[in-house]
Design an enzyme around this catalytic site. Structure first.
Site, PDB file in Angstrom:
ATOM      1  N   HIS A  81       2.916  -2.495  -8.063  1.00  0.00           N
ATOM      2  CA  HIS A  81       2.549  -2.108  -9.424  1.00  0.00           C
ATOM      3  C   HIS A  81       3.761  -2.032 -10.352  1.00  0.00           C
ATOM      4  CE1 HIS A  81       3.524   2.128  -8.157  1.00  0.00           C
ATOM      5  NE2 HIS A  81       3.849   2.251  -9.433  1.00  0.00           N
ATOM      6  N   ASP A 118       0.461  -2.053  -1.946  1.00  0.00           N
ATOM      7  CA  ASP A 118       1.268  -1.761  -3.126  1.00  0.00           C
ATOM      8  C   ASP A 118       2.751  -2.024  -2.857  1.00  0.00           C
ATOM      9  OD1 ASP A 118       1.742  -1.070  -5.792  1.00  0.00           O
ATOM     10  OD2 ASP A 118       2.194   1.007  -5.277  1.00  0.00           O
ATOM     11  N   SER A 169       8.920   5.019  -8.737  1.00  0.00           N
ATOM     12  CA  SER A 169       8.146   4.001  -8.018  1.00  0.00           C
ATOM     13  C   SER A 169       9.066   2.930  -7.441  1.00  0.00           C
ATOM     14  CB  SER A 169       7.154   3.313  -8.963  1.00  0.00           C
ATOM     15  OG  SER A 169       5.987   4.050  -9.102  1.00  0.00           O
TER      16      SER A 169
END
Length: 510
Positions: A136, A166, A256
């Site tokens: 993402h 992911d 992230s």
């Protein structure tokens, strides 16, 4: 005497030159031999020549060595998206990841507004520029830049992306980069100290400390429909793998794709998500186990895509609340709801109604743990599944199969493609709780809408509930397809939009 000294000198010079040539040739051969090696093998070569200064800090509350050795290998990932992305901002998970990832998006994009941008982190895993991060973080990005700790800014390209985990692998052109040593997430224990390293909020490289709070956590962030209830007639259909390491190390927007490491400076996870009502840290962070990440990255390097092995079953975790629904007194294990004809499990002798208790001799009590272990394997790999059948434990040798093993789990993929092509939408079964909430006995929920297709044109967004099609109640994708085929030119829908309003609409369809 002088002649002897001259001979000795010549011998020493010859030996020195010969040794240097040998070392140079070894280094050249070593560099060439790295091609085709797995990440683990490449890292063993690297750390054989660059031994870590850390011996052990277990039991000590001094993380300075681990922080010093890891921080140079964690980079800032900066992404840019096209203005045409509009409010989507290139983020496939929308608002779910928006607060955590830190992407800023103009509310009314125009030609003069700045292009949407995002920020995240990445972990260098080879000294020639391969970097692990989250899918993402880079999905749909037009431009990806990596900012190193020495302040160099380098362009990156995507080597591979996997929505199911992911994870993404990107590459920059550089040499002699500092790397983070890969650890073993199977050895991670609840309660051990860990460090989170990344680029949160608007800050530069940041290190935070905490402990492992839990393992094998499933939080529903990758699934199309986070179902807490289970309908035996409509088993789960998503193929995502969620088995997060949970930590209370502070993680925020921009973390992230960053590193979760142990006190030895070994990578044990890729930070991916937080559980928060405010969009900032509230005590719960989640990282993808490094063993799963290593397998996905190796697949990208070797095959250019993820090679995933499948057992060929649908199953449900047993507990005290649902055991009676499955006709068993067992409250621990995975109940096999169905097996794919010709699939790995069926071929090995596993049947509907079996309860999976062990994988390769280790206890399996939740779906996340099983999915993580199988997710590290490929088609052709063999596993031992121990199941409870009629009160007795039986062990079966199962050879995992390839994509054909996914047909059952995706609930008839050909039918799903047909649905998406005709209506521009994807569906998932309603939970019992949702049916009760809206007072309906049938229904599917819209989990995805394709821009410009029928559902988008008629303002039926994600979250819309379809209770019937052409007068027929629908509970799953197969029933949706069957109802559509009753009248290939017209379709009549009844349902409920997310605000609770009921609707009925009829329109032509190709």
């Amino acid at each position: 005497m002088k002649g002897n000294m001259r001979k000795i000198g010549i011998t020493l010079i010859t030996a020195f030159v010969g040794g240097a040539v040998a070392i140079g040739a070894y280094k050249l051969l070593e560099q060439k031999s790295l091609t085709g090696l797995s990440l683990d093998e490449r890292q063993k070569v690297y750390f054989a020549n660059n031994p870590s200064e850390i011996t052990s800090s277990a039991g000590a509350l001094d993380f300075t060595q681990a922080a010093a050795i890891v921080s140079p290998g964690v980079v800032h990932v900066r992404t840019t998206y096209s203005r045409s992305a509009g409010n989507q901002g290139g983020d496939p998970f929308g608002e779910m990841f928006e607060d955590f990832f830190g992407r800023r998006r103009p509310s009314t994009p125009n030609q003069n507004s700045p292009a949407p941008m995002g920020k995240g982190s990445g972990v260098i895993v080879t000294d020639d520029g391969y970097i692990m991060t989250n899918n993402h973080v880079v999905e749909n990005a037009e431009k990806i830049e990596v900012i190193l700790t020495d302040k160099r800014v380098l362009q990156a390209k995507v080597i591979g992306r996997d929505k199911n985990t992911d994870l993404a692998l990107i590459k920059i052109t550089a040499t002699n980069l500092p790397i983070v040593k890969l650890g073993n997430s199977d050895l991670v224990r609840v309660g051990e100290w860990v460090l989170a390293v990344g680029y949160p909020l608007t800050l530069e490289s940041t290190v935070t400390a905490g402990i492992v709070s839990a393992k094998a956590r499933k939080i529903g962030i990758l699934t199309s429909d986070n179902r807490n209830n289970y309908d035996p007639e409509n088993p789960p259909t998503d193929t995502s793998i969620e088995s997060f390491i949970q930590t209370d190390a502070v993680i925020n927007r921009g973390n992230s794709g960053g590193a979760l490491v142990n006190t030895k400076g070994e990578l044990i996870g890729i930070n991916s998500a937080i559980a928060s009502q405010s969009g900032t840290y509230e005590g719960y962070g989640f990282a993808i186990p490094v063993n799963l990440a290593k397998k996905v990255m190796d697949d990208f390097l070797k095959y250019g895509e993820v090679k995933r092995g499948y057992i060929g079953i649908t199953f449900q975790e047993l507990n005290a609340d649902n055991a009676k629904d499955f006709g068993t007194e067992e409250i621990d294990g995975l109940y096999v709801n169905s097996t794919l004809e010709g699939g790995a499990a069926a071929s090995a002798g596993i049947k509907k109604g079996d309860i999976i208790k062990k994988l390769n001799g280790a206890d399996i009590s939740n779906s996340s743990n099983l999915q993580e272990k199988i997710g590290t394997m490929r088609p052709g790999d063999k596993v031992q599944l121990t199941v409870l059948r009629e009160g007795s434990l039986k062990t079966y040798n199962v050879t995992l199969k390839g994509d054909e093993g996914n047909k059952l789990a995706s609930n008839n993929s050909a039918s799903v493609s047909e649905v998406v092509g005709s209506l521009g939408a994807k569906f998932a079964p309603l939970t019992d709780a949702t049916k009760k909430k809206y007072g309906v006995s049938t229904g599917v929920i819209v989990t995805e809408v394709v821009a410009g297709k029928v559902f988008d044109m008629y303002d039926m967004p994600k979250g819309t509930i379809i209770t019937s099609i052409n007068g027929k109640g629908v509970n799953n994708n197969d029933q949706v397809v069957a109802a559509l085929k009753q009248d290939p030119k017209m379709v009549s829908l009844q349902g409920i939009v997310p605000d609770g309003s009921r609707f009925r609409v009829t329109f032509p369809i190709k």
